[in-house]
Write a protein that holds these residues in place. Structure first.
Motif, PDB file in Angstrom:
ATOM      1  N   ARG A 246       0.860  -1.118  -0.149  1.00 11.07           N
ATOM      2  CA  ARG A 246       0.181  -0.017  -0.112  1.00 11.07           C
ATOM      3  C   ARG A 246       0.710   1.137  -0.031  1.00 11.07           C
ATOM      4  NH1 ARG A 246      -1.683   2.434   4.745  1.00 11.07           N
ATOM      5  NH2 ARG A 246      -3.611   3.804   4.578  1.00 11.07           N
ATOM      6  N   SER A 247       2.140   1.178   0.827  1.00 17.27           N
ATOM      7  CA  SER A 247       2.907   2.315   0.970  1.00 17.27           C
ATOM      8  C   SER A 247       4.162   2.258   0.072  1.00 17.27           C
ATOM      9  CB  SER A 247       3.025   2.607   2.292  1.00 17.27           C
ATOM     10  OG  SER A 247       3.660   1.768   3.127  1.00 17.27           O
ATOM     11  N   GLY A 248       4.585   0.883  -0.034  1.00 21.70           N
ATOM     12  CA  GLY A 248       5.822   0.666  -0.659  1.00 21.70           C
ATOM     13  C   GLY A 248       6.689   0.706   0.503  1.00 21.70           C
ATOM     14  N   THR A 274      10.610   4.450  -2.031  1.00 21.46           N
ATOM     15  CA  THR A 274       9.961   5.005  -3.070  1.00 21.46           C
ATOM     16  C   THR A 274      10.329   6.362  -3.288  1.00 21.46           C
ATOM     17  OG1 THR A 274       8.139   5.869  -1.543  1.00 21.46           O
ATOM     18  CG2 THR A 274       7.878   3.669  -1.914  1.00 21.46           C
ATOM     19  N   ALA A 275       9.844   6.984  -4.284  1.00 19.25           N
ATOM     20  CA  ALA A 275      10.195   8.410  -4.622  1.00 19.25           C
ATOM     21  C   ALA A 275       9.491   9.490  -3.711  1.00 19.25           C
ATOM     22  CB  ALA A 275      10.290   8.588  -6.323  1.00 19.25           C
ATOM     23  N   GLU A 276       8.725   9.163  -2.955  1.00 16.52           N
ATOM     24  CA  GLU A 276       7.793  10.142  -2.270  1.00 16.52           C
ATOM     25  C   GLU A 276       7.964   9.855  -0.808  1.00 16.52           C
ATOM     26  OE1 GLU A 276       3.759   9.931  -3.693  1.00 16.52           O
ATOM     27  OE2 GLU A 276       4.184  10.554  -5.758  1.00 16.52           O
ATOM     28  N   PRO A 420      12.060   9.893   0.745  1.00 18.84           N
ATOM     29  CA  PRO A 420      12.395   8.931  -0.225  1.00 18.84           C
ATOM     30  C   PRO A 420      13.796   8.761   0.079  1.00 18.84           C
ATOM     31  CG  PRO A 420      11.585  11.152  -1.217  1.00 18.84           C
ATOM     32  CD  PRO A 420      11.558  11.407   0.229  1.00 18.84           C
ATOM     33  N   GLY A 421      14.017   7.280  -0.027  1.00 19.05           N
ATOM     34  CA  GLY A 421      15.431   6.585   0.186  1.00 19.05           C
ATOM     35  C   GLY A 421      16.026   6.663   1.636  1.00 19.05           C
TER      36      GLY A 421
END
Length: 521
Positions: A246-248, A274-276, A420-421
């Motif tokens: 759902r969120s990664g 993810t990127a966000e 992110p990251g």
């Protein structure tokens, strides 16, 4: 009091060739990164019924231990050097106990096997969700389609040292299903005879399985506690990994035992590939009984070093509603340290406990307790009791339990933000204590109790590893009593000393220096 003859023989043997185990205190590290908490609005009405939990009665079927891991035998319990709980305290200092040196610590053993649990057939009742459902892609549950209970085998990882045995189930959310204190032989977790779905939790259903579960990435019991987690064995424990689609976000947890200590070392790590930026929560929820009857006894007490708590939910109309604050421990003339005062279901948050770094519970009837120690940046502490809720909501045999939660954020209304990251990780310790008559303060090295007697004070000390310690009782700035003691898991030191009414300060000094200092409550 005269000791048994066999104990004199053992003592003579040990003194003939004694040695001491030297220990280096380990302090709980801070979280590796500070994540920004994002407070959300308090609910104006109870968010839902409380959230219980429970572990199943299990048939343990471990595969043979690999030859290179040999579990040590359960340590022989030496006679305790303190008076029994029923013995009246004396007004003079108790002499130091004889110096009993501990045997060398055995290695940590780890092996794989299976456990068999009675489980309801909930998988056949799963209902897929659409993309507009808040829990998508996680399923809902059709309770009318759930099948009855039947035996089911699950993969299990067994971890053991001289003082602790753990059973971890990767197939049920990577939870620690069983935690046994080998010094008392007591199973500390509640043992539900069935794995039964309840109507609690973020998805609208949750498996009442028990143990310590990892509630992630939402409040309550999270979203992925019912699913198999990836795992791999380590030399002293197990690595677990779960992903929330759902969120990664990714949750990783290592569960370890240390050679020669009673601590369970739990190290969570949450990462965002993810990127966000993502909002999340992470909680460890321990479901416990601490009695010998699979029900908390009326002599259970909660240990929270706080002056107030925040109500999450309750069925007690005399208490504040969700988000309201209660004085701790006494509110409305009731002492909520005592389990018997939790007459209706009640959950409370105690974020002030993070400043002290510990929280826990102790059953005075069984003389057994648990301690959780975490860095002060890990703000969440919660206690939940079922009160008068009917047990058929979560079990089939009338048994009950309580929950001790520890989490990254202060309450279920607070979310953290992870960029992110980025990732955040920390280490916390859970350990058992016993034969202390309760405790009032704790850290990663041990737990202590100071009880004022009006004229003098009673003290109790138990450390997480065997050591020769000096225990010092002070009244104001004056030393009132000093003892030399051998203490360790399952071998606390208890004594009475000093004169007058305090205030009292207790110091415990180990081979490497001061390990604990506290004042009387």
């Amino acid at each position: 009091m005269r000791k048994p003859d066999r104990f004199l023989v053992l003592l003579a043997f040990l003194l003939a060739g004694c040695y001491r185990v030297m220990v280096t205190p380990i302090r709980p590290p801070e979280a590796s990164e500070t994540v920004s908490p994002l407070a959300t609005a308090r609910p104006s009405s109870p968010s839902e019924p409380p959230s219980p939990s429970s572990p199943p009665a299990v048939s343990l079927s471990p595969t043979p231990t690999p030859p290179f891991f040999t579990p040590s035998e359960t340590p022989t319990l030496l006679p305790s050097p303190f008076p029994s709980l029923t013995a009246p305290p004396t007004s003079s200092p108790t002499p130091a106990p004889p110096l009993l040196t501990a045997p060398p610590a055995g290695p940590v053993a780890i092996w794989e096997g299976t456990v068999t649990l009675n489980a309801y057939d909930w998988e056949r009742a799963l209902v897929p969700t659409a993309s507009d459902d808040p829990v998508y892609p996680h399923p809902r549950l059709d309770f009318g389609a759930v099948g009855g209970p039947a035996p089911r085998s699950y993969r299990a990882v067994f971890i053991q040292n001289d003082y602790v045995q753990l059973v971890v189930l990767p197939d049920l959310g990577g939870r620690i299903l069983r935690w046994t204190d080998r010094t008392t032989g007591r199973q500390l977790f509640y043992a539900n005879p069935v794995v039964k779905p309840t109507r609690w939790g973020y998805r609208g259903w949750w498996l009442a399985t028990g143990g310590i579960e990892w509630a992630f990435p939402t409040e309550e019991h999270g979203l992925i506690e019912y699913r198999p987690w990836e795992y791999r064995l380590m030399g002293d424990g197990v690595y677990l990994r779960g992903v929330d689609e759902r969120s990664g976000l990714v949750a990783e947890v290592t569960v370890r035992l240390e050679r020669g200590t009673s601590r369970v070392v739990i190290s969570p790590r949450v990462s965002n590939p993810t990127a966000e930026s993502r909002l999340f929560q992470f909680w460890a929820n321990g479901m416990l009984a601490l009695s010998d009857f699979n029900v908390p006894s009326t002599d259970l007490v909660f240990v929270l070093p706080v002056s107030e708590v925040i109500v999450h939910s309750t069925g007690d109309g005399s208490l504040p509603g969700p988000g309201g604050r209660m004085a701790w421990p006494v509110h409305g003339g009731r002492d909520f340290r005592r389990y018997r005062e939790w007459r209706s279901y009640l959950g409370v948050f105690a974020p002030q406990a993070a400043e002290a770094g510990f929280a826990g519970a102790y059953d005075l009837q069984t003389d057994q307790g648990v301690v959780r120690v975490a860095p002060p940046s890990i703000r969440g502490v919660k206690i939940f009791c079922l009160g008068d809720l009917p047990p058929d909501l979560w079990t089939d045999d009338g048994s009950r339990y309580f929950e001790l939660w520890g989490g990254l954020t202060a309450t279920f209304w607070d979310y953290a933000t992870l960029g992110p990251g980025r990732s955040v990780s920390w280490t916390e310790y859970w350990y058992a204590v016993s034969r202390m008559g309760g405790y009032t303060w704790a850290n990663a090295e041990g737990a202590v109790r100071i009880t004022s007697l009006g004229d003098g004070a009673e003290v109790a000390v138990e450390t997480v590893q065997p050591m020769a310690a000096t225990v010092i009782l002070r009244r104001g700035n004056e030393e009132a009593a000093r003892w030399v003691a051998e203490v360790g898991p399952g071998r606390p030191f208890r004594a009475v000393g000093g004169t007058g009414s305090g205030p009292w300060t207790l110091e415990v000094v180990g081979p490497q220096g001061l390990i604990l200092r506290t004042e009387s409550p």
